[in-house]
Design an enzyme around this catalytic site. Structure first.
Site, PDB file in Angstrom:
ATOM      1  N   GLN A 102     -45.115  56.577 -47.713  1.00  0.00           N
ATOM      2  CA  GLN A 102     -43.872  57.273 -47.329  1.00  0.00           C
ATOM      3  C   GLN A 102     -42.737  56.775 -48.226  1.00  0.00           C
ATOM      4  OE1 GLN A 102     -45.351  54.789 -45.741  1.00  0.00           O
ATOM      5  NE2 GLN A 102     -44.098  53.805 -44.177  1.00  0.00           N
ATOM      6  N   ARG A 148     -38.457  56.353 -49.265  1.00  0.00           N
ATOM      7  CA  ARG A 148     -37.053  56.265 -48.856  1.00  0.00           C
ATOM      8  C   ARG A 148     -36.247  56.072 -50.144  1.00  0.00           C
ATOM      9  NH1 ARG A 148     -39.285  57.484 -44.845  1.00  0.00           N
ATOM     10  NH2 ARG A 148     -38.970  56.759 -42.696  1.00  0.00           N
ATOM     11  N   TYR A 204     -31.785  58.924 -31.164  1.00  0.00           N
ATOM     12  CA  TYR A 204     -30.899  58.696 -32.313  1.00  0.00           C
ATOM     13  C   TYR A 204     -30.632  60.007 -33.047  1.00  0.00           C
ATOM     14  CZ  TYR A 204     -29.195  56.482 -36.641  1.00  0.00           C
ATOM     15  OH  TYR A 204     -28.437  56.096 -37.717  1.00  0.00           O
ATOM     16  N   ASP A 205     -31.707  60.708 -33.404  1.00  0.00           N
ATOM     17  CA  ASP A 205     -31.568  61.916 -34.225  1.00  0.00           C
ATOM     18  C   ASP A 205     -30.757  62.987 -33.502  1.00  0.00           C
ATOM     19  OD1 ASP A 205     -33.429  60.359 -35.507  1.00  0.00           O
ATOM     20  OD2 ASP A 205     -34.917  61.945 -35.797  1.00  0.00           O
ATOM     21  N   GLU A 206     -31.128  63.249 -32.254  1.00  0.00           N
ATOM     22  CA  GLU A 206     -30.457  64.325 -31.515  1.00  0.00           C
ATOM     23  C   GLU A 206     -29.044  63.892 -31.101  1.00  0.00           C
ATOM     24  OE1 GLU A 206     -31.397  67.235 -31.609  1.00  0.00           O
ATOM     25  OE2 GLU A 206     -33.562  67.374 -31.587  1.00  0.00           O
ATOM     26  N   PRO A 211     -40.570  59.621 -40.812  1.00  0.00           N
ATOM     27  CA  PRO A 211     -40.465  60.629 -41.869  1.00  0.00           C
ATOM     28  C   PRO A 211     -41.271  60.246 -43.116  1.00  0.00           C
ATOM     29  CG  PRO A 211     -38.307  60.202 -40.918  1.00  0.00           C
ATOM     30  CD  PRO A 211     -39.239  59.156 -40.370  1.00  0.00           C
ATOM     31  N   LYS A 245     -27.088  62.047 -32.905  1.00  0.00           N
ATOM     32  CA  LYS A 245     -26.291  62.225 -34.118  1.00  0.00           C
ATOM     33  C   LYS A 245     -26.081  63.702 -34.438  1.00  0.00           C
ATOM     34  CE  LYS A 245     -25.585  57.965 -35.736  1.00  0.00           C
ATOM     35  NZ  LYS A 245     -24.269  57.429 -36.119  1.00  0.00           N
ATOM     36  N   ARG A 300     -37.786  58.773 -31.702  1.00  0.00           N
ATOM     37  CA  ARG A 300     -36.603  58.739 -32.574  1.00  0.00           C
ATOM     38  C   ARG A 300     -35.530  59.735 -32.128  1.00  0.00           C
ATOM     39  NH1 ARG A 300     -38.707  56.280 -37.774  1.00  0.00           N
ATOM     40  NH2 ARG A 300     -36.736  56.692 -38.784  1.00  0.00           N
ATOM     41  N   ARG A 312     -35.412  46.805 -39.850  1.00  0.00           N
ATOM     42  CA  ARG A 312     -35.368  47.758 -40.947  1.00  0.00           C
ATOM     43  C   ARG A 312     -36.156  47.206 -42.120  1.00  0.00           C
ATOM     44  NH1 ARG A 312     -29.274  50.215 -40.672  1.00  0.00           N
ATOM     45  NH2 ARG A 312     -28.747  48.219 -39.737  1.00  0.00           N
TER      46      ARG A 312
HETATM   47  P1  NAD Z   1     -25.260  48.192 -37.049  1.00  0.00           P
HETATM   48  O1  NAD Z   1     -26.191  48.194 -35.887  1.00  0.00           O
HETATM   49  O2  NAD Z   1     -25.170  46.966 -37.885  1.00  0.00           O
HETATM   50  O3  NAD Z   1     -23.785  48.543 -36.584  1.00  0.00           O
HETATM   51  C1  NAD Z   1     -23.482  49.327 -35.460  1.00  0.00           C
HETATM   52  C2  NAD Z   1     -22.322  48.655 -34.733  1.00  0.00           C
HETATM   53  O4  NAD Z   1     -21.947  49.465 -33.604  1.00  0.00           O
HETATM   54  C3  NAD Z   1     -22.687  47.273 -34.182  1.00  0.00           C
HETATM   55  O5  NAD Z   1     -21.676  46.354 -34.521  1.00  0.00           O
HETATM   56  C4  NAD Z   1     -22.773  47.504 -32.685  1.00  0.00           C
HETATM   57  O6  NAD Z   1     -22.487  46.355 -31.933  1.00  0.00           O
HETATM   58  C5  NAD Z   1     -21.773  48.618 -32.481  1.00  0.00           C
HETATM   59  N1  NAD Z   1     -22.018  49.408 -31.265  1.00  0.00           N
HETATM   60  C6  NAD Z   1     -23.196  49.943 -30.850  1.00  0.00           C
HETATM   61  N2  NAD Z   1     -23.027  50.615 -29.696  1.00  0.00           N
HETATM   62  C7  NAD Z   1     -21.706  50.498 -29.369  1.00  0.00           C
HETATM   63  C8  NAD Z   1     -20.925  50.954 -28.275  1.00  0.00           C
HETATM   64  N3  NAD Z   1     -21.465  51.666 -27.269  1.00  0.00           N
HETATM   65  N4  NAD Z   1     -19.606  50.625 -28.245  1.00  0.00           N
HETATM   66  C9  NAD Z   1     -19.052  49.894 -29.248  1.00  0.00           C
HETATM   67  N5  NAD Z   1     -19.743  49.444 -30.305  1.00  0.00           N
HETATM   68  C10 NAD Z   1     -21.067  49.734 -30.364  1.00  0.00           C
HETATM   69  O7  NAD Z   1     -25.651  49.450 -37.952  1.00  0.00           O
HETATM   70  P2  NAD Z   1     -25.102  49.928 -39.361  1.00  0.00           P
HETATM   71  O8  NAD Z   1     -26.232  49.961 -40.286  1.00  0.00           O
HETATM   72  O9  NAD Z   1     -23.894  49.184 -39.738  1.00  0.00           O
HETATM   73  O10 NAD Z   1     -24.714  51.439 -39.034  1.00  0.00           O
HETATM   74  C11 NAD Z   1     -23.373  51.832 -38.827  1.00  0.00           C
HETATM   75  C12 NAD Z   1     -23.328  53.341 -38.632  1.00  0.00           C
HETATM   76  O11 NAD Z   1     -23.848  54.010 -39.775  1.00  0.00           O
HETATM   77  C13 NAD Z   1     -24.152  53.817 -37.445  1.00  0.00           C
HETATM   78  O12 NAD Z   1     -23.465  54.863 -36.790  1.00  0.00           O
HETATM   79  C14 NAD Z   1     -25.405  54.343 -38.080  1.00  0.00           C
HETATM   80  O13 NAD Z   1     -26.002  55.354 -37.303  1.00  0.00           O
HETATM   81  C15 NAD Z   1     -24.881  54.879 -39.409  1.00  0.00           C
HETATM   82  N6  NAD Z   1     -25.945  54.912 -40.424  1.00  0.00           N
HETATM   83  C16 NAD Z   1     -26.394  53.752 -40.996  1.00  0.00           C
HETATM   84  C17 NAD Z   1     -27.427  53.811 -41.928  1.00  0.00           C
HETATM   85  C18 NAD Z   1     -27.945  52.574 -42.615  1.00  0.00           C
HETATM   86  O14 NAD Z   1     -28.888  52.671 -43.391  1.00  0.00           O
HETATM   87  N7  NAD Z   1     -27.388  51.411 -42.417  1.00  0.00           N
HETATM   88  C19 NAD Z   1     -27.998  55.040 -42.252  1.00  0.00           C
HETATM   89  C20 NAD Z   1     -27.528  56.178 -41.629  1.00  0.00           C
HETATM   90  C21 NAD Z   1     -26.499  56.121 -40.727  1.00  0.00           C
HETATM   91  N1  UDP Z   2     -41.386  50.021 -42.598  1.00  0.00           N
HETATM   92  C1  UDP Z   2     -42.469  49.259 -42.996  1.00  0.00           C
HETATM   93  N2  UDP Z   2     -42.516  47.948 -42.611  1.00  0.00           N
HETATM   94  C2  UDP Z   2     -41.555  47.354 -41.892  1.00  0.00           C
HETATM   95  C3  UDP Z   2     -40.433  48.132 -41.484  1.00  0.00           C
HETATM   96  C4  UDP Z   2     -40.390  49.477 -41.851  1.00  0.00           C
HETATM   97  O1  UDP Z   2     -43.380  49.744 -43.672  1.00  0.00           O
HETATM   98  O2  UDP Z   2     -41.673  46.144 -41.594  1.00  0.00           O
HETATM   99  C5  UDP Z   2     -41.322  51.428 -43.024  1.00  0.00           C
HETATM  100  C6  UDP Z   2     -41.072  52.420 -41.897  1.00  0.00           C
HETATM  101  O3  UDP Z   2     -42.278  52.836 -41.312  1.00  0.00           O
HETATM  102  C7  UDP Z   2     -40.370  53.563 -42.641  1.00  0.00           C
HETATM  103  C8  UDP Z   2     -39.616  52.864 -43.772  1.00  0.00           C
HETATM  104  O4  UDP Z   2     -40.211  51.574 -43.884  1.00  0.00           O
HETATM  105  O5  UDP Z   2     -41.327  54.429 -43.206  1.00  0.00           O
HETATM  106  C9  UDP Z   2     -38.122  52.701 -43.496  1.00  0.00           C
HETATM  107  O6  UDP Z   2     -37.972  52.127 -42.205  1.00  0.00           O
HETATM  108  P1  UDP Z   2     -36.559  51.720 -41.605  1.00  0.00           P
HETATM  109  O7  UDP Z   2     -36.784  51.352 -40.187  1.00  0.00           O
HETATM  110  O8  UDP Z   2     -35.916  50.739 -42.504  1.00  0.00           O
HETATM  111  O9  UDP Z   2     -35.667  53.031 -41.711  1.00  0.00           O
HETATM  112  P2  UDP Z   2     -35.899  54.576 -41.296  1.00  0.00           P
HETATM  113  O10 UDP Z   2     -37.332  54.806 -40.938  1.00  0.00           O
HETATM  114  O11 UDP Z   2     -34.983  54.769 -40.145  1.00  0.00           O
HETATM  115  O12 UDP Z   2     -35.522  55.301 -42.515  1.00  0.00           O
END
Ligand code: NAD
Ligand code: UDP
Length: 314
Positions: free
Chosen positions: A212, A214, A148-150, A277, A152, A145, A189
């Site tokens: 776990q 969320r 993504y984490d690092e 997590p 961000k 992970r 997800r």
């Molecule tokens: P998503 O994957 O649906 O959207 C991300 C978009 O970015 C996509 O349309 C993808 O094509 C575009 N993209 C990816 N790499 C690119 C690049 N190199 N150049 C141009 N475009 C690029 O995801 P989302 O859920 O809509 O998330 C949007 C933002 O919110 C992300 O930055 C994500 O990290 C952040 N975020 C989302 C959640 C969530 O639960 N949905 C939680 C925390 C943070």
């Molecule tokens: N998860 C699950 N079954 C699935 C997909 C995800 O049990 O089919 C769990 C996953 O292990 C995590 C939680 O649901 O504990 C949320 O996962 P998600 O990928 O949606 O988001 P994130 O872990 O990034 O919060």
């Protein structure tokens, strides 16, 4: 021609959150530039906007610089689901880090205000519960992970350094798990997985024992929070948690989705992914105080709308 209309760039605008944000901004009447490389986004998410005179679509990869004239930037480009961001982890880091540098450079040049979509993942597997903004997190630097984490976390660093060093007007939102219509049906997800599985009578795949937790926020609430942060006072730059504090175990989520869909799918247990997590819940008192924001849509109500959407596409 002289241009008086506010121009807003949404990177990742064809994705799940980005497309809802574009909807909101287009309906407000501002000029929206939607930038996306379509890695996880889809044209179908924004096709209904293509005829709007105040909407423009740019296919571009944010890892490369781009020159535009805008007033505000919402930086959302980055794959967000574990299977997508782990597909090409090096690219994920590049998107967060180089994408942020490119957008911050743009913001600096044209004096635009810029908001970063950060994440609850910067807290890692948190040792503090619920998570407050002053918690520094518990993050593995070398795990699956980490890209993504690092990435961000580094993006947050860049935002604050551009702010201190170059006076860029920034906002940083730490987004917690958000769900709703237009989530990618195969993005892995948990909400989309469980709904698709329930609607197609496949087994519901709970990872680990499902203990776990969320905290799930409906997309409309999240978009409202992002817009309020962007439009809020310049002395409130964050980082600020945005999310719904109602916390559920993954097993509770599975049971709720089974109930709401009336599905006869059965729950099965699969191995818990590495570094998953254990618990996550936002403390949103800062957003409540400074933005007057809190989520309005409960999980059951939000899931109903999301289930309705998935019924139409599968
Ligand atoms: P998503 O994957 O649906 O959207 C991300 C978009 O970015 C996509 O349309 C993808 O094509 C575009 N993209 C990816 N790499 C690119 C690049 N190199 N150049 C141009 N475009 C690029 O995801 P989302 O859920 O809509 O998330 C949007 C933002 O919110 C992300 O930055 C994500 O990290 C952040 N975020 C989302 C959640 C969530 O639960 N949905 C939680 C925390 C943070
Ligand atoms: N998860 C699950 N079954 C699935 C997909 C995800 O049990 O089919 C769990 C996953 O292990 C995590 C939680 O649901 O504990 C949320 O996962 P998600 O990928 O949606 O988001 P994130 O872990 O990034 O919060």
């Amino acid at each position: 021609m002289m241009h008086f209309q506010k121009r807003v760039l949404v990177t990742g605008g064809a994705g799940f959150l980005g497309s809802h944000l574009c909807d909101r901004l287009v309906s407000q009447g501002v000029d929206v530039l939607c930038l996306d490389n379509f890695f996880t986004g889809a044209k179908s998410n924004i096709s209904h906007l293509l005829d709007s005179p105040n909407f423009e679509l740019i296919r571009h990869d944010l890892v490369h610089p781009i020159f535009l004239e805008v007033d505000e930037i919402y930086n959302l480009a980055c794959p967000a689901s574990p299977i997508h961001y782990q597909y090409n982890p090096v690219k994920t880091v590049k998107t967060s880090v180089m994408g942020s540098i490119n957008m911050l450079g743009l913001a600096k040049r044209v004096k635009a205000k810029i908001l970063q979509a950060s994440t609850s993942e910067i807290y890692g597997d948190p040792k503090v519960h619920p998570q407050k903004e002053d918690y520094w997190g518990n993050v593995n630097t070398i795990g699956p992970r980490s890209c993504y984490d690092e990435g961000k976390r580094c993006a947050e660093t860049l935002f604050f350094d551009y702010h201190r060093q170059n006076n860029v007007n920034i906002r940083v939102a730490r987004i917690f798990n958000t769900y709703g219509p237009r989530m990618h049906p195969n993005d892995g997800r948990v909400v989309s997985n469980f709904i698709v599985q329930a609607l197609t009578n496949q087994d519901i795949t709970v990872y680990g024992e499902g203990k776990q937790t969320r905290s799930f926020c409906y997309v409309e609430d999240m978009i409202e929070g992002l817009v309020r942060l962007m439009e809020g006072p310049d002395d409130f730059i964050g980082p600020v948690n945005l999310g719904n504090p109602a916390e559920y175990t993954i097993l509770q989520l599975a049971e709720l989705i089974l109930k709401l869909t009336g599905s006869r799918s059965k729950i099965i247990f699969q191995p818990l992914p590495q570094d998953d997590p254990l618990q996550r819940q936002p403390d949103i008192s800062l957003a409540q105080e400074r933005l007057g924001w809190e989520p309005k849509v409960g999980l059951e109500q939000g899931l109903e709308k999301t289930i309705e959407y998935f019924r139409t596409i599968i």
